[in-house]
Scaffold this active site. Structure first.
Site, PDB file in Angstrom:
ATOM      1  N   GLY A  14      -1.183   5.306  15.678  1.00  0.00           N
ATOM      2  CA  GLY A  14      -2.275   4.567  15.045  1.00  0.00           C
ATOM      3  C   GLY A  14      -2.799   3.450  15.935  1.00  0.00           C
ATOM      4  CB  ILE A  16      -1.410  -2.077  15.323  1.00  0.00           C
ATOM      5  CG1 ILE A  16      -2.677  -2.751  14.799  1.00  0.00           C
ATOM      6  CG2 ILE A  16      -0.433  -3.130  15.826  1.00  0.00           C
ATOM      7  CD1 ILE A  16      -2.558  -3.361  13.443  1.00  0.00           C
ATOM      8  CB  SER A 128      -0.560  -7.433   5.619  1.00  0.00           C
ATOM      9  OG  SER A 128      -1.810  -7.899   5.173  1.00  0.00           O
ATOM     10  CE1 TYR A 153      -1.848  -2.564   3.969  1.00  0.00           C
ATOM     11  CE2 TYR A 153      -2.928  -4.681   3.668  1.00  0.00           C
ATOM     12  CZ  TYR A 153      -2.189  -3.806   4.449  1.00  0.00           C
ATOM     13  OH  TYR A 153      -1.786  -4.196   5.692  1.00  0.00           O
ATOM     14  CE  LYS A 157       1.544  -3.329   5.132  1.00  0.00           C
ATOM     15  NZ  LYS A 157       2.349  -2.528   6.061  1.00  0.00           N
ATOM     16  CG  ASP A 300     -12.890  -8.018   0.201  1.00  0.00           C
ATOM     17  OD1 ASP A 300     -11.984  -7.335   0.708  1.00  0.00           O
ATOM     18  OD2 ASP A 300     -14.105  -7.766   0.363  1.00  0.00           O
TER      19      ASP A 300
END
Length: 340
Positions: A14, A16, A128, A153, A157, A300
Site C-alpha cells: 500500500g 505508506i 491514526s 474507521y 483504530k 469529518d
C-alpha cells in the site's frame, strides 16, 4: 556491519507500506511484504524495485487468514512486525461499517495470535489521529483522552489500541509502538511510487491532483462553515517520506523504549486548512483547479494537528519536508501516472 532485523510488513504494497519498505531496504533491513490487494495495486511493487534495485520479497495473502499466517510465520523468522493492513477511508467506513470492523479488527487479532504462537515480540501499529475524535486541546499530544470517534474507521483504530493495551498485560514479552498518523500526502521524490487510490479517491490530495490533470471534473470542499480561519477543516499534512522514516526509527528504538506500549503522534505540528492546501497546490504547480464548496461530510473532524514533541524526544524523529515539497511530489507522481 551488524545483522539487521527481519521485518514483516502487512499491507506492505500500500501507499505508506511501500514508502516504508523503500527506506528499510535502503538501510539493509531484510523485509517481507504481504498484501491481499483489496485496497492496493501491484504497481507499487515495481516502483519499490526500481528505486532500490532489489525485487521486494512479497507474498500475497489476507491477514485474517490464520492458516496463511501460520504457514508464513512457520517458514520465516521475524524480529518485528509493522502492521499496515487496514481499510482507511473515513467516508467509506461511515457507509460500510461492518466491512471496517471486520477487516481492521480481525486482521490485527490474527497477526497478534501468530506472533504470540511463534515468539515474535515487536509490534509496530499503523494508527491514526482519528483516535482522538475532536480533541479539546490543539495541538494534541499523546496524553489526550480518546473522545468518541467521529467515524467507524476511527473507532477501529481506538479498539485496536485498546486491544494492544490489554495484550501487553497478557503477553509480557510483547513490545508495542503505535504510530498515530496525521494526514500523509505526497509521493517518493523519484515519482516511482505514490498514492494510488482504487476508483474515486477518498483522500484530499489524490482528488486534487486527479482534478488538476483532468481525470475529475471538479473537487468538492466538504464544509465551509467550520470554526476555522477560512471555514474549511484544519489538518496536519505530513510528507509520506517523513512518515516512512518514522517507522524506521520505531524499528530501531522499539527494543529500548521506556515502556512496553508507547504511542507517538506523527505530524508537522502545523494546522493547514483544506482551502489553504488547495491554494498552495495552485501556487506551487501553476495549475488552476476547478473546486467548489459543498456541505459537511459525515465523519469529518473540524480541526486537528499534532504536538509531535514526544516523537522528537524518544524516537529522534521530526518532519523535514515542507507542504510545498509534498505537493510538488504528489503532482509529479500524478503526471507520471498519466504518461504510462
Amino acid at each position: 556491519m551488524s545483522i539487521k532485523k527481519r521485518i514483516l510488513l502487512t499491507g506492505g504494497a500500500g501507499y505508506i507500506g511501500a514508502h516504508t519498505v523503500v527506506e528499510l531496504i535502503q538501510l539493509g533491513y531484510d523485509t517481507l511484504l504481504i498484501d491481499d490487494f483489496s485496497k492496493s495495486d501491484k504497481t507499487l511493487l515495481q516502483g519499490i524495485e526500481k528505486i532500490t534495485g532489489k525485487k521486494p520479497n512479497f507474498v500475497e495473502g489476507d491477514c485474517r487468514d490464520s492458516e496463511f499466517l501460520a504457514q508464513l510465520f512457520n517458514q520465516n523468522k521475524f524480529d518485528s512486525v509493522i502492521h499496515f493492513a487496514a481499510y482507511k477511508s473515513v467516508g467509506e467506513s461511515v457507509r460500510e461499517p461492518l466491512l471496517y470492523y471486520d477487516n481492521n479488527l480481525s486482521s490485527m487479532i490474527e497477526v497478534l495470535r501468530a506472533m504470540k504462537k511463534f515468539g515474535v515480540n515487536e509490534f509496530i501499529f499503523s494508527s491514526s489521529c482519528t483516535v482522538y475524535g475532536q480533541p479539546d486541546v490543539i495541538p494534541v499530544d499523546e496524553s489526550a483522552p480518546f473522545k468518541r470517534a467521529e467515524s467507524p474507521y476511527g473507532a477501529t483504530k481506538q479498539m485496536c489500541e485498546r486491544l494492544l493495551e490489554d495484550e501487553v498485560v497478557a503477553n509480557t514479552n510483547l513490545k508495542v509502538i503505535s504510530l498515530r498518523y496525521f494526514n500523509p500526502i505526497g509521493a517518493h521524490p523519484s515519482a516511482l511510487i505514490g498514492e494510488l487510490p482504487i476508483g474515486v479517491p477518498n483522500n484530499l490530495v489524490p482528488f486534487v491532483t486527479q482534478t488538476a490533470i483532468g481525470l475529475r471534473e471538479k473537487l468538492t470542499v466538504y464544509g465551509s462553515d467550520y470554526n476555522t480561519p477560512d471555514g474549511s477543516c484544519l489538518r496536519d499534512f505530513i510528507h509520506v517520506s517523513d512518515l516512512a522514516q518514522a517507522h524506521v526509527k520505531a524499528v530501531e528504538k522499539i527494543g529500548t523504549m521506556p515502556g512496553r506500549n508507547e504511542a507517538f503522534n506523527l505530524g508537522t505540528g502545523e494546522g493547514v486548512s483544506v482551502l489553504g492546501l488547495i491554494k498552495k497546490f495552485i501556487e506551487v504547480t501553476g495549475v488552476n483547479l476547478n473546486y467548489a464548496m459543498g456541505p459537511r461530510r459525515p465523519g469529518d473532524i473540524e480541526k486537528v494537528y499534532a504536538n509531535p514533541d514526544k516523537a522528537k524526544k524518544l524516537l529522534g524523529w521530526q518532519t523535514r519536508l515542507s507542504l510545498k515539497e509534498a505537493l510538488k511530489d504528489a503532482w509529479r507522481w500524478q503526471q507520471q501516472l498519466a504518461d504510462r
